[in-house]
Enzyme design. Structure first.
Site, PDB file in Angstrom:
ATOM      1  CG  ASP A 104      -1.713   1.202   1.422  1.00  0.00           C
ATOM      2  OD1 ASP A 104      -2.366   1.618   0.448  1.00  0.00           O
ATOM      3  OD2 ASP A 104      -1.699   1.775   2.528  1.00  0.00           O
ATOM      4  CG  ASP A 106      -1.906   7.544   0.392  1.00  0.00           C
ATOM      5  OD1 ASP A 106      -2.449   8.646   0.397  1.00  0.00           O
ATOM      6  OD2 ASP A 106      -1.380   7.068  -0.638  1.00  0.00           O
ATOM      7  CB  SER A 192      -1.734   2.926  -3.840  1.00  0.00           C
ATOM      8  OG  SER A 192      -2.249   4.026  -3.138  1.00  0.00           O
ATOM      9  CG  ASP A 260      -2.283   2.092   6.508  1.00  0.00           C
ATOM     10  OD1 ASP A 260      -2.947   2.950   7.117  1.00  0.00           O
ATOM     11  OD2 ASP A 260      -2.204   2.055   5.267  1.00  0.00           O
TER      12      ASP A 260
END
Length: 320
Positions: A104, A106, A192, A260
């Site tokens: 990922d 961000d 992403s 996350d």
């Protein structure tokens, strides 16, 4: 239940004798035998010196029937109590044969949520945050919330994108991690739900082999607020990981995913090794492994690499 050998990786900026004793007790309480315990990084492996990349101890364990989910749950609680990470994985022939790693972007590769930064610069942060909150309450799915948030960015000057891209704050350890992943022969990918505009910047800076993210539609130097299909959501991330692995001739057990957010959970579950990085409690609980106390380069310890294995370009150990 399983009778397979397990690998427990213990990580923290500094591991104390009490930390080690706590993990030893956890292992004993589950009726497991410690076959081997090695310092992969840290003070004990360096004659008492402080490691700049944190401490790491790896346990190899076996026993009778192992309730791995119960063990993981108790390890997560112990780690939270003592300020350390405890990752547990089944040992297998694939552990040192992994070759694809997907990230990922961000709040994983960078210490920012780019859409929030764009919204602040366009004076619509509160409006965008309200859409995000509705999505978190389950009123909108990712695609619906993404379209609504994008619409609020209509008219944003492209110069703002350039400025933000030039100042993206990298996550600690990401440059060291990428250097060693490339040296070790890993195929590296960004998957992403953020924007390809910024993923391309990271690709150029850090050397990612491939990126998949959402396009910011720009006309006459302004963001249009429109969305290009397909949107990269949780399902697409997992699908892309599978597709890339198949294209590269890799077994899914040879893949790693790092993220996350809840939007990463399907990708983490699909990969042979799924790692929640500095994630929210819900994501940490649902992911099989998590890291919160060290930089992103701590992923290397979960792969079994020890400090002495990781050399800089001059052939010196990172400890030197």
């Amino acid at each position: 239940m399983t009778q397979d050998t397990l690998i427990l990786t213990l990580l923290a900026p500094r591991l104390s004798a009490d930390s080690i004793a706590g993990v030893d007790g956890l292992i004993a309480n589950h009726g497991l035998n410690i076959e081997q315990r090695d310092w992969l990084a840290g003070h004990a492996s360096l004659g008492g010196e402080m490691s700049p990349h944190g401490d790491c101890v790896e346990y190899r364990m076996s026993g009778g029937d192992i309730d791995i989910e119960s063990l993981r749950e108790e390890a997560l609680a112990l780690g939270a109590l003592q300020g350390m990470d405890i990752a547990i994985q089944e040992d297998s022939i694939w552990r040192r044969q992994r070759r694809l790693i997907c990230f990922d972007m961000d709040s994983t590769l960078i210490k920012a949520e780019v859409i929030d930064e764009l919204a602040r610069r366009h004076d619509v942060f509160e409006e965008v945050a309200a859409v995000t909150e509705r999505a978190m309450r389950g009123e909108l799915d990712f695609k619906q919330s993404f379209r609504e948030r994008m619409a609020k960015l209509k008219g944003l000057d492209e110069a703002v994108l350039i400025e933000i891209a030039d100042n993206l704050p990298l996550m600690e350890g990401v440059e060291r991690l990428m250097k060693h992943l490339k040296r070790l022969g890993y195929y590296t990918v960004i998957l992403s739900g953020g924007f390809s505009y910024f993923a391309r910047y990271l690709q150029a800076k850090l050397g990612f082999d491939e990126i998949h993210a959402n396009a910011l539609v720009i006309e006459n130097g302004r963001v249009t607020g429109e969305v290009q299909e397909p949107i990269v959501d949780a399902e697409r991330k997992a699908m892309l990981l599978e597709d890339i692995a198949e294209r590269e001739g890799l077994h899914l057990e040879q893949t790693i995913a790092v993220g996350d957010g809840a939007n990463d959970l399907k990708m983490l579950a699909t990969a042979g090794l799924g790692i929640a990085y500095r994630a929210k409690p819900l994501v940490r609980r649902q992911a099989r492994q998590s890291i919160s106390t060290l930089g992103l380069d701590a992923v290397l310890y979960l792969l079994g690499y020890r400090q002495g294995d990781l050399q800089d370009d001059d052939g010196h150990s990172i400890a030197e």
